[in-house]
Enzyme design. Structure first.
Site, PDB file in Angstrom:
ATOM      1  N   CYS A  42      11.994  42.563   7.583  1.00  0.00           N
ATOM      2  CA  CYS A  42      12.510  41.209   7.805  1.00  0.00           C
ATOM      3  C   CYS A  42      13.973  41.307   8.228  1.00  0.00           C
ATOM      4  O   CYS A  42      14.684  42.216   7.816  1.00  0.00           O
ATOM      5  CB  CYS A  42      12.377  40.403   6.517  1.00  0.00           C
ATOM      6  SG  CYS A  42      13.119  38.754   6.566  1.00  0.00           S
ATOM      7  N   SER A  44      16.384  39.769   7.207  1.00  0.00           N
ATOM      8  CA  SER A  44      17.324  39.652   6.068  1.00  0.00           C
ATOM      9  C   SER A  44      17.766  41.029   5.578  1.00  0.00           C
ATOM     10  O   SER A  44      18.892  41.179   5.087  1.00  0.00           O
ATOM     11  CB  SER A  44      16.691  38.863   4.924  1.00  0.00           C
ATOM     12  OG  SER A  44      16.354  37.564   5.352  1.00  0.00           O
ATOM     13  N   HIS A  47      20.672  42.091   7.537  1.00  0.00           N
ATOM     14  CA  HIS A  47      21.920  41.410   7.139  1.00  0.00           C
ATOM     15  C   HIS A  47      22.671  42.216   6.073  1.00  0.00           C
ATOM     16  O   HIS A  47      23.881  42.093   5.935  1.00  0.00           O
ATOM     17  CB  HIS A  47      21.629  40.015   6.586  1.00  0.00           C
ATOM     18  CG  HIS A  47      21.122  39.031   7.594  1.00  0.00           C
ATOM     19  ND1 HIS A  47      21.682  38.873   8.835  1.00  0.00           N
ATOM     20  CD2 HIS A  47      20.100  38.136   7.549  1.00  0.00           C
ATOM     21  CE1 HIS A  47      21.030  37.928   9.504  1.00  0.00           C
ATOM     22  NE2 HIS A  47      20.057  37.478   8.739  1.00  0.00           N
ATOM     23  N   HIS A  64      11.835  43.607   0.973  1.00  0.00           N
ATOM     24  CA  HIS A  64      11.509  42.503   0.064  1.00  0.00           C
ATOM     25  C   HIS A  64      10.235  41.801   0.505  1.00  0.00           C
ATOM     26  O   HIS A  64      10.004  40.656   0.160  1.00  0.00           O
ATOM     27  CB  HIS A  64      12.681  41.520   0.010  1.00  0.00           C
ATOM     28  CG  HIS A  64      12.976  40.905   1.352  1.00  0.00           C
ATOM     29  ND1 HIS A  64      13.698  41.551   2.323  1.00  0.00           N
ATOM     30  CD2 HIS A  64      12.606  39.718   1.892  1.00  0.00           C
ATOM     31  CE1 HIS A  64      13.774  40.790   3.397  1.00  0.00           C
ATOM     32  NE2 HIS A  64      13.102  39.681   3.164  1.00  0.00           N
ATOM     33  N   CYS A 170       7.374  37.229   2.535  1.00  0.00           N
ATOM     34  CA  CYS A 170       8.614  36.532   2.949  1.00  0.00           C
ATOM     35  C   CYS A 170       8.435  35.786   4.275  1.00  0.00           C
ATOM     36  O   CYS A 170       8.379  34.571   4.296  1.00  0.00           O
ATOM     37  CB  CYS A 170       9.799  37.492   3.045  1.00  0.00           C
ATOM     38  SG  CYS A 170      11.287  36.660   3.660  1.00  0.00           S
TER      39      CYS A 170
HETATM   40  N1  LIG Z   1      15.683  30.791   4.495  1.00  0.00           N
HETATM   41  C1  LIG Z   1      14.942  31.795   4.041  1.00  0.00           C
HETATM   42  O1  LIG Z   1      14.376  31.712   2.961  1.00  0.00           O
HETATM   43  C2  LIG Z   1      14.769  33.013   4.888  1.00  0.00           C
HETATM   44  C3  LIG Z   1      13.752  33.945   4.579  1.00  0.00           C
HETATM   45  C4  LIG Z   1      13.537  35.015   5.453  1.00  0.00           C
HETATM   46  C5  LIG Z   1      14.356  35.202   6.554  1.00  0.00           C
HETATM   47  N2  LIG Z   1      15.365  34.313   6.777  1.00  0.00           N
HETATM   48  C6  LIG Z   1      16.232  34.435   7.959  1.00  0.00           C
HETATM   49  O2  LIG Z   1      15.516  33.942   9.081  1.00  0.00           O
HETATM   50  C7  LIG Z   1      16.093  34.500  10.267  1.00  0.00           C
HETATM   51  C8  LIG Z   1      14.993  35.025  11.168  1.00  0.00           C
HETATM   52  O3  LIG Z   1      14.428  36.213  10.609  1.00  0.00           O
HETATM   53  P1  LIG Z   1      13.365  37.071  11.432  1.00  0.00           P
HETATM   54  O4  LIG Z   1      12.925  38.167  10.539  1.00  0.00           O
HETATM   55  O5  LIG Z   1      12.379  36.171  12.076  1.00  0.00           O
HETATM   56  O6  LIG Z   1      14.315  37.686  12.598  1.00  0.00           O
HETATM   57  P2  LIG Z   1      13.840  38.255  14.010  1.00  0.00           P
HETATM   58  O7  LIG Z   1      14.934  39.136  14.466  1.00  0.00           O
HETATM   59  O8  LIG Z   1      12.452  38.781  13.914  1.00  0.00           O
HETATM   60  O9  LIG Z   1      13.765  36.947  14.934  1.00  0.00           O
HETATM   61  C9  LIG Z   1      14.885  36.223  15.355  1.00  0.00           C
HETATM   62  C10 LIG Z   1      14.618  35.700  16.763  1.00  0.00           C
HETATM   63  O10 LIG Z   1      15.680  34.833  17.163  1.00  0.00           O
HETATM   64  C11 LIG Z   1      15.872  35.007  18.561  1.00  0.00           C
HETATM   65  N3  LIG Z   1      17.178  34.453  18.927  1.00  0.00           N
HETATM   66  C12 LIG Z   1      18.413  34.994  18.779  1.00  0.00           C
HETATM   67  N4  LIG Z   1      19.355  34.117  19.214  1.00  0.00           N
HETATM   68  C13 LIG Z   1      18.712  33.015  19.652  1.00  0.00           C
HETATM   69  C14 LIG Z   1      19.141  31.768  20.194  1.00  0.00           C
HETATM   70  N5  LIG Z   1      20.420  31.491  20.373  1.00  0.00           N
HETATM   71  N6  LIG Z   1      18.198  30.855  20.526  1.00  0.00           N
HETATM   72  C15 LIG Z   1      16.898  31.120  20.319  1.00  0.00           C
HETATM   73  N7  LIG Z   1      16.423  32.285  19.781  1.00  0.00           N
HETATM   74  C16 LIG Z   1      17.326  33.210  19.453  1.00  0.00           C
HETATM   75  C17 LIG Z   1      15.716  36.525  18.739  1.00  0.00           C
HETATM   76  O11 LIG Z   1      15.453  36.866  20.095  1.00  0.00           O
HETATM   77  C18 LIG Z   1      14.538  36.813  17.830  1.00  0.00           C
HETATM   78  O12 LIG Z   1      13.301  36.715  18.504  1.00  0.00           O
HETATM   79  C19 LIG Z   1      17.086  35.574   9.772  1.00  0.00           C
HETATM   80  O13 LIG Z   1      18.384  35.004   9.738  1.00  0.00           O
HETATM   81  C20 LIG Z   1      16.609  35.848   8.355  1.00  0.00           C
HETATM   82  O14 LIG Z   1      17.620  36.367   7.535  1.00  0.00           O
HETATM   83  C21 LIG Z   1      15.564  33.217   5.984  1.00  0.00           C
HETATM   84 ZN   LIG Z   2      12.720  38.155   4.417  1.00  0.00          ZN
END
Ligand SMILES: NC(=O)c1ccc[n+]([C@@H]2O[C@H](COP(=O)([O-])OP(=O)(O)OC[C@H]3O[C@@H](n4cnc5c(N)ncnc54)[C@H](O)[C@@H]3O)[C@@H](O)[C@H]2O)c1
Ligand SMILES: [Zn+2]
Ligand SMILES: [Zn+2]
Length: 373
Positions: A42, A44, A47, A64, A170
């Site tokens: 993931c 996260s 990060h 996680h 997650c």
């Molecule tokens: N709130 C929560 O509980 C929670 C839980 C899990 C993950 N997250 C967060 O969610 C986010 C996404 O995680 P993920 O694993 O899917 O990441 P990921 O890297 O798989 O996907 C992110 C996507 O965003 C795209 N992107 C980047 N900039 C962009 C923009 N300006 N406009 C449109 N698309 C854009 C990327 O090309 C990529 O496809 C992360 O910040 C992660 O930490 C939050």
């Molecule tokens: Zn996660």
């Protein structure tokens, strides 16, 4: 027991993951040991390496989002037994605190402490080079064995394969729940989803389940746009500007009903972009993690207030893990939920740095670490 794990010795420095010998302790009171089948990668976890999420402890065992089989239960565990198939939930749910009993177990009191990565009494279940190791979400799924709180594991139907099930720990509920619960999408909605990676692609699935009419996805990576279509996006585009023109045209200038932000790193400008796409009285859901210390946001406060919009934070998609994890597993079994299609590539633990490089390069919807038998 001696095993191997992927550690960050200098979190926040982009030093990458060190795969090395670790010692995982047996379960203590209300804990279980799980033999993992797989762990999702993931964003996260990345990060932690970039420092967007500082944990204040080193070393950290990452991961996680995992699933496996319970091999040992500690004292006072009555709800699980050896051999149970479980998904490890990135947030625990005690079932007793005010948040849990009012149906908000994503915000369980126990969850507030897990990012520190060790037991509430300050002890560690993992050790390396003679030092206590913190574990991401107090799980640490970047190792073939993990000793974790029973409140963070959820039993699933044993006929559901554990490899795809790992993603239900997650990214899957976080994205899906962002549409289904946090945004409360309605039949016929026009929606925009920013970022269709491992989380956002599940927001697309949630929008499909809720019967959204137009599902506009924004992602700069062409491969993500192709995949978004397979998941049910009706209009995958590459930029905010394209989405703006499309929404203007589709809604006669009114704006989208719901806009969801699931980009890799939430920056201050994206909230205003989402705001501009949202209709009067519409909902913006912020799921993506921003750098913890970021405080600057660009936002047209006047029009936000005067148009009665809602900005909704979304932790874990506002899901309740003990209800939603078995639900998603069952829907997958029934052919109603896509999990296999989320997995672009599998890796061995020793190739974890390649998996993170692929994540950053936008090559994967989800990369998954698979452990040997
Ligand atoms: N709130 C929560 O509980 C929670 C839980 C899990 C993950 N997250 C967060 O969610 C986010 C996404 O995680 P993920 O694993 O899917 O990441 P990921 O890297 O798989 O996907 C992110 C996507 O965003 C795209 N992107 C980047 N900039 C962009 C923009 N300006 N406009 C449109 N698309 C854009 C990327 O090309 C990529 O496809 C992360 O910040 C992660 O930490 C939050
Ligand atoms: Zn996660
Ligand atoms: Zn609780």
């Amino acid at each position: 027991m001696k095993t191997v794990g992927a550690l960050l010795w200098e979190p926040g420095t982009q030093s990458g993951w060190s795969v090395e010998e670790i010692e995982v302790d047996p379960p203590e009171r209300r804990e279980v040991t799980v033999k993992l089948t797989a762990s999702g990668i993931c964003h996260s976890d990345d990060h932690l390496d970039t420092g967007d999420i500082p944990l204040g402890w080193a070393p950290i065992l990452g991961g996680h989002e995992g699933a496996g089989v319970v091999t040992e239960v500690g004292p006072e565990v009555t709800e699980l037994t050896e051999g149970d198939h479980v998904v490890m939930s990135f947030l625990p749910s005690c079932g007793k605190c005010r948040m849990c009993v009012s149906g908000r177990s994503n915000m369980c009191d126990l969850g507030a402490g897990v990012l520190a990565g060790f037991a509430p009494d300050g002890t560690h279940r993992v050790h390396a080079r003679g030092k206590g190791v913190g574990a991401m979400s107090y799980l640490g799924t970047f190792a073939p064995y993990a000793t974790v709180p029973v409140d963070a594991v959820v039993k699933i139907d044993p006929s559901v394969p554990l490899m795809p099930a790992s993603l239900i720990g997650c990214g899957v509920p976080t994205g899906w729940g962002s549409s289904v619960y946090a945004a409360d999408m309605q039949l016929g909605d026009t929606v925009v989803i920013f970022g269709t990676g491992g989380v956002g692609m599940n927001a697309v699935q949630g929008a499909v389940h809720r019967g959204a009419k137009n599902i506009v996805t924004v992602d700069p990576v062409a491969f993500k746009r192709e995949k978004a279509k397979e998941f049910g996006a009706t209009h995958p585009v590459g930029s905010f500007e394209e989405a703006r023109q499309l929404i203007e045209h589709m809604t006669n200038g009114q704006g989208a009903d719901r806009v969801i932000i699931t980009v890799d790193v939430a920056r201050g400008d994206i909230v205003e972009q989402a705001n501009q796409l949202t209709r009067r009285g519409g909902v913006i859901v912020l799921t993506a993690a921003a750098p913890v210390l970021q405080r600057d946001v660009q936002f047209d406060l006047f029009s936000f207030a005067m148009s009665g919009k809602r900005l909704q934070g979304s932790l874990y998609g506002t899901t309740n893990s003990k209800n939603d994890i078995p639900l998603i597993a069952d829907m997958y079994k029934n052919g109603q939920f896509k999990l296999d299609e989320l997995i672009t590539k599998t890796y061995k633990l020793e190739d974890i740095n390649e998996a993170f490089a692929d994540l950053r390069d936008g090559k994967n919807i989800r990369g998954v670490i698979v452990y040997d038998d």
